[in-house]
Design a protein around this motif. Structure first.
Motif, PDB file in Angstrom:
ATOM      1  N   SER A   1      54.075 -27.265  18.592  1.00 21.78           N
ATOM      2  CA  SER A   1      54.391 -26.985  19.881  1.00 21.78           C
ATOM      3  C   SER A   1      56.053 -27.283  19.811  1.00 21.78           C
ATOM      4  CB  SER A   1      53.712 -27.734  20.809  1.00 21.78           C
ATOM      5  OG  SER A   1      54.619 -27.820  21.861  1.00 21.78           O
ATOM      6  N   HIS A   2      56.729 -26.106  20.256  1.00 25.47           N
ATOM      7  CA  HIS A   2      57.957 -26.459  20.300  1.00 25.47           C
ATOM      8  C   HIS A   2      58.832 -27.546  21.277  1.00 25.47           C
ATOM      9  CE1 HIS A   2      59.034 -24.534  24.377  1.00 25.47           C
ATOM     10  NE2 HIS A   2      57.940 -23.412  23.999  1.00 25.47           N
ATOM     11  N   GLY A   3      58.065 -27.485  22.420  1.00 23.49           N
ATOM     12  CA  GLY A   3      58.184 -28.810  23.090  1.00 23.49           C
ATOM     13  C   GLY A   3      59.790 -28.711  23.941  1.00 23.49           C
ATOM     14  N   PHE A   4      60.544 -27.517  24.055  1.00 25.63           N
ATOM     15  CA  PHE A   4      61.532 -27.609  24.470  1.00 25.63           C
ATOM     16  C   PHE A   4      61.541 -27.322  26.186  1.00 25.63           C
ATOM     17  CE2 PHE A   4      62.435 -25.666  20.343  1.00 25.63           C
ATOM     18  CZ  PHE A   4      63.195 -26.906  19.691  1.00 25.63           C
ATOM     19  N   LYS A   5      62.089 -28.273  26.773  1.00 28.60           N
ATOM     20  CA  LYS A   5      62.087 -28.302  28.395  1.00 28.60           C
ATOM     21  C   LYS A   5      63.225 -27.485  28.982  1.00 28.60           C
ATOM     22  CE  LYS A   5      58.475 -31.019  28.997  1.00 28.60           C
ATOM     23  NZ  LYS A   5      57.915 -30.675  27.866  1.00 28.60           N
ATOM     24  N   SER A   6      64.333 -27.426  27.833  1.00 28.31           N
ATOM     25  CA  SER A   6      65.465 -26.607  28.070  1.00 28.31           C
ATOM     26  C   SER A   6      66.268 -26.191  27.094  1.00 28.31           C
ATOM     27  CB  SER A   6      66.687 -27.745  29.035  1.00 28.31           C
ATOM     28  OG  SER A   6      67.710 -27.071  29.177  1.00 28.31           O
ATOM     29  N   VAL A   7      66.311 -24.801  27.353  1.00 21.29           N
ATOM     30  CA  VAL A   7      67.193 -23.976  25.993  1.00 21.29           C
ATOM     31  C   VAL A   7      68.509 -23.676  26.647  1.00 21.29           C
ATOM     32  CG1 VAL A   7      66.974 -21.990  24.775  1.00 21.29           C
ATOM     33  CG2 VAL A   7      64.935 -23.572  25.305  1.00 21.29           C
TER      34      VAL A   7
ATOM     35  N   ASP B   1      69.564 -34.761  17.928  1.00 19.74           N
ATOM     36  CA  ASP B   1      68.065 -34.239  17.599  1.00 19.74           C
ATOM     37  C   ASP B   1      68.337 -32.714  18.355  1.00 19.74           C
ATOM     38  OD1 ASP B   1      68.611 -35.049  20.307  1.00 19.74           O
ATOM     39  OD2 ASP B   1      66.383 -36.164  20.294  1.00 19.74           O
ATOM     40  N   THR B   2      69.411 -32.056  18.999  1.00 14.91           N
ATOM     41  CA  THR B   2      69.527 -30.993  19.350  1.00 14.91           C
ATOM     42  C   THR B   2      69.156 -29.956  18.376  1.00 14.91           C
ATOM     43  OG1 THR B   2      71.089 -31.812  21.243  1.00 14.91           O
ATOM     44  CG2 THR B   2      70.801 -29.440  21.023  1.00 14.91           C
ATOM     45  N   VAL B   3      68.162 -29.023  18.402  1.00 19.43           N
ATOM     46  CA  VAL B   3      68.179 -27.970  17.577  1.00 19.43           C
ATOM     47  C   VAL B   3      69.194 -26.946  17.874  1.00 19.43           C
ATOM     48  CG1 VAL B   3      66.369 -26.177  16.583  1.00 19.43           C
ATOM     49  CG2 VAL B   3      65.713 -28.484  17.133  1.00 19.43           C
ATOM     50  N   LEU B   4      70.044 -26.509  16.860  1.00 13.49           N
ATOM     51  CA  LEU B   4      71.099 -25.535  16.953  1.00 13.49           C
ATOM     52  C   LEU B   4      70.507 -24.160  15.827  1.00 13.49           C
ATOM     53  CD1 LEU B   4      74.049 -27.911  16.333  1.00 13.49           C
ATOM     54  CD2 LEU B   4      72.884 -27.337  18.572  1.00 13.49           C
ATOM     55  N   ALA B   5      70.458 -23.079  16.734  1.00  5.86           N
ATOM     56  CA  ALA B   5      70.012 -21.805  16.000  1.00  5.86           C
ATOM     57  C   ALA B   5      71.312 -20.801  16.294  1.00  5.86           C
ATOM     58  CB  ALA B   5      68.886 -21.302  16.760  1.00  5.86           C
ATOM     59  N   THR B   6      71.592 -20.099  15.311  1.00  5.47           N
ATOM     60  CA  THR B   6      72.399 -18.971  15.322  1.00  5.47           C
ATOM     61  C   THR B   6      71.601 -17.719  15.365  1.00  5.47           C
ATOM     62  OG1 THR B   6      74.494 -17.774  14.218  1.00  5.47           O
ATOM     63  CG2 THR B   6      72.873 -19.148  12.670  1.00  5.47           C
ATOM     64  N   ASN B   7      72.231 -16.793  15.873  1.00 12.13           N
ATOM     65  CA  ASN B   7      71.691 -15.297  16.080  1.00 12.13           C
ATOM     66  C   ASN B   7      72.509 -14.304  15.205  1.00 12.13           C
ATOM     67  OD1 ASN B   7      70.048 -13.375  17.236  1.00 12.13           O
ATOM     68  ND2 ASN B   7      71.717 -12.618  18.273  1.00 12.13           N
ATOM     69  N   THR B   8      73.145 -15.101  14.211  1.00  6.17           N
ATOM     70  CA  THR B   8      73.933 -14.022  13.300  1.00  6.17           C
ATOM     71  C   THR B   8      73.255 -13.077  12.706  1.00  6.17           C
ATOM     72  OG1 THR B   8      75.522 -14.178  11.324  1.00  6.17           O
ATOM     73  CG2 THR B   8      73.790 -15.712  11.208  1.00  6.17           C
ATOM     74  N   SER B   9      73.863 -12.017  12.502  1.00  7.94           N
ATOM     75  CA  SER B   9      73.018 -10.889  11.827  1.00  7.94           C
ATOM     76  C   SER B   9      73.238 -10.824  10.316  1.00  7.94           C
ATOM     77  CB  SER B   9      73.587  -9.530  12.195  1.00  7.94           C
ATOM     78  OG  SER B   9      74.361  -9.644  13.337  1.00  7.94           O
ATOM     79  N   SER B  10      74.252 -11.679   9.776  1.00 11.59           N
ATOM     80  CA  SER B  10      74.432 -11.483   8.181  1.00 11.59           C
ATOM     81  C   SER B  10      75.404 -12.687   7.604  1.00 11.59           C
ATOM     82  CB  SER B  10      75.366 -10.251   7.866  1.00 11.59           C
ATOM     83  OG  SER B  10      76.611 -10.284   8.654  1.00 11.59           O
ATOM     84  N   ILE B  11      76.043 -13.647   8.681  1.00 12.82           N
ATOM     85  CA  ILE B  11      76.782 -14.582   7.957  1.00 12.82           C
ATOM     86  C   ILE B  11      75.849 -15.824   7.472  1.00 12.82           C
ATOM     87  CG2 ILE B  11      78.240 -16.138   8.616  1.00 12.82           C
ATOM     88  CD1 ILE B  11      79.375 -14.515  10.914  1.00 12.82           C
TER      89      ILE B  11
ATOM     90  N   ASP C   1      60.497 -29.481  10.116  1.00 12.52           N
ATOM     91  CA  ASP C   1      60.040 -29.532  11.286  1.00 12.52           C
ATOM     92  C   ASP C   1      60.795 -28.716  12.278  1.00 12.52           C
ATOM     93  OD1 ASP C   1      58.240 -31.075  13.272  1.00 12.52           O
ATOM     94  OD2 ASP C   1      60.241 -31.799  13.908  1.00 12.52           O
ATOM     95  N   VAL C   2      62.271 -28.555  12.118  1.00 14.59           N
ATOM     96  CA  VAL C   2      63.043 -27.850  12.854  1.00 14.59           C
ATOM     97  C   VAL C   2      62.597 -26.525  12.820  1.00 14.59           C
ATOM     98  CG1 VAL C   2      65.270 -26.952  13.100  1.00 14.59           C
ATOM     99  CG2 VAL C   2      64.991 -29.534  12.707  1.00 14.59           C
ATOM    100  N   THR C   3      62.458 -25.783  11.490  1.00 11.76           N
ATOM    101  CA  THR C   3      61.864 -24.746  11.431  1.00 11.76           C
ATOM    102  C   THR C   3      60.740 -24.351  12.128  1.00 11.76           C
ATOM    103  OG1 THR C   3      62.802 -24.842   9.120  1.00 11.76           O
ATOM    104  CG2 THR C   3      61.428 -22.759   9.592  1.00 11.76           C
ATOM    105  N   ALA C   4      59.660 -25.351  12.005  1.00 19.24           N
ATOM    106  CA  ALA C   4      58.550 -25.088  12.781  1.00 19.24           C
ATOM    107  C   ALA C   4      58.626 -24.959  14.163  1.00 19.24           C
ATOM    108  CB  ALA C   4      57.542 -26.049  12.217  1.00 19.24           C
ATOM    109  N   ARG C   5      59.322 -25.985  14.927  1.00 22.21           N
ATOM    110  CA  ARG C   5      59.581 -25.850  16.369  1.00 22.21           C
ATOM    111  C   ARG C   5      60.365 -24.444  16.752  1.00 22.21           C
ATOM    112  NH1 ARG C   5      62.639 -30.686  18.414  1.00 22.21           N
ATOM    113  NH2 ARG C   5      61.744 -30.300  20.277  1.00 22.21           N
TER     114      ARG C   5
END
Ligand code: 3HC
Length: 310
Positions: free
Chosen positions: A4-10, A123-133, A187-191
């Protein structure tokens, strides 16, 4: 076993079309209790909120969303102007996951990731929406300013970063590409996968290679259509109609290029060409010239076709 991702705020950095689309599916589909959007430009933030409102109105109008669900989604939103402000939110609102959807520029993304790492807990998960970088390069910037080499922050910072590549228009397109960096903790990938699924998306995984799977295949296709046009093979209308009706694509490649943004298409082709040194990825000359002219596609009112002001 599903996690389960468990994020209460994104959090979402960048209130352009992509950022607002991601905020929309986070609030409406994943029902995340707090969605915090960040944009340094007050006018962009205003446009972003208006776009969010237009999506709510359309879905309520079509009976896809109850009015009270729309009101609840609106109440979930917070807008801040800086990453520093994001880090100062109270515990309930401070995001456990942040999706960066800023301009497709390496220096900008490195600066954002460094700032996120500086102002938000480790512990904050950081994702990028990059298309190619390179996601590994962006992840490497997720180290707080002043962290000593070899310290826990320096090692763990990049392990909570990864790529989450949404597609435009986000509320409509069913796919998210998941791109673990070399450094990403499984674990970050799974969340992150669980969050994308909660947003109603099907998730595919790609290695961290230029363009990932999607743009490695799509951009050479668009580029080839531009080369066909500049070589006089057919008119723009005939190129688009051939692919639209002959292959059942929702849009022809030149219309799609206008829709994505010609600067974005050029940027992705340049990354593919630079990082592989393979001539099959050389950007079409016409694509470069159109960007030189400021013809960016739909967003600038002119690309291969002309568009009424929005
Ligand atoms: N934002 C939100 N919703 C939108 C939208 C937008 N910008 N544009 C259209 N929609 C919605 C409409 O409201 C409508 O919703 P409904 O089903 O609730 O009525 C639905 O999409 C269909 O819209 P229309 O009937 O007006 O028009 P079409 O049937 O022509 O669909 C389209 C529009 C979905 C954009 C379709 O043309 C399409 O799928 N085009 C291809 C899009 C594509 O390939 N996207 C990927 C680009 S590549 C990318 O994003 C990766 C990046 O890294 C480059």
């Amino acid at each position: 076993m599903s996690v389960s991702h468990g994020f209460k705020s994104v959090g979402v950095v960048g209130m352009g079309q992509m950022g607002m689309g991601i905020s929309y599916v986070a609030a409406i589909k994943a029902k995340i209790p707090h969605v915090v959007m960040v944009d340094a430009s007050a006018s962009q933030a205003q446009k972003g909120v208006a776009f969010f409102e237009s999506l709510l109105k359309k879905d309520v109008g079509k009976g896809k969303l109850e009015q009270n669900a729309a009101d609840l989604a609106r109440s979930r939103l917070t807008v801040v102007q800086s990453i520093e402000e994001l880090g100062k939110l109270d515990d309930a609102k401070r995001p456990g996951l942040i999706v960066e959807a800023a301009t497709e520029s390496l220096p900008i993304k490195l600066k954002i990731f460094n700032s996120l790492a500086t102002h938000l807990p480790l512990d904050t998960v950081l994702a990028t929406n990059t298309s190619s970088i390179s996601v590994s390069k962006i992840a490497a910037a997720a180290v707080p300013q002043g962290a000593e080499k070899g310290s826990t922050e320096a090692w763990k910072g990049p392990s909570r970063a990864l790529g989450l590549h949404f597609f435009n228009p986000v509320p409509v397109m069913s796919l998210v590409e998941l791109i673990p960096a070399l450094q990403t903790d499984p674990d970050v990938t799974a969340r992150a996968r669980s969050f994308a699924e909660a947003c109603g998306k099907v998730v595919t995984t790609s290695a961290d290679v230029p363009g990932f799977v999607s743009n490695r295949l799509l951009m050479p296709f668009i580029n080839e259509a531009i080369i066909a046009l500049e070589s006089g093979v057919a008119s723009k209308e005939d190129i688009d109609t051939t692919l639209k009706l002959g292959m059942n694509h929702p849009m022809g490649p030149l219309t799609l290029a206008d829709f994505i943004g010609l600067d974005t298409c050029l940027g992705i082709m340049e990354t593919l060409y630079r990082e592989t040194a393979d001539s099959k990825y050389r950007p079409a000359v016409l694509l470069g010239r159109m960007v030189d002219a400021g013809w960016m596609g739909k967003k600038s009112g002119k690309g291969f076709y002309e568009y009424a002001a929005r």
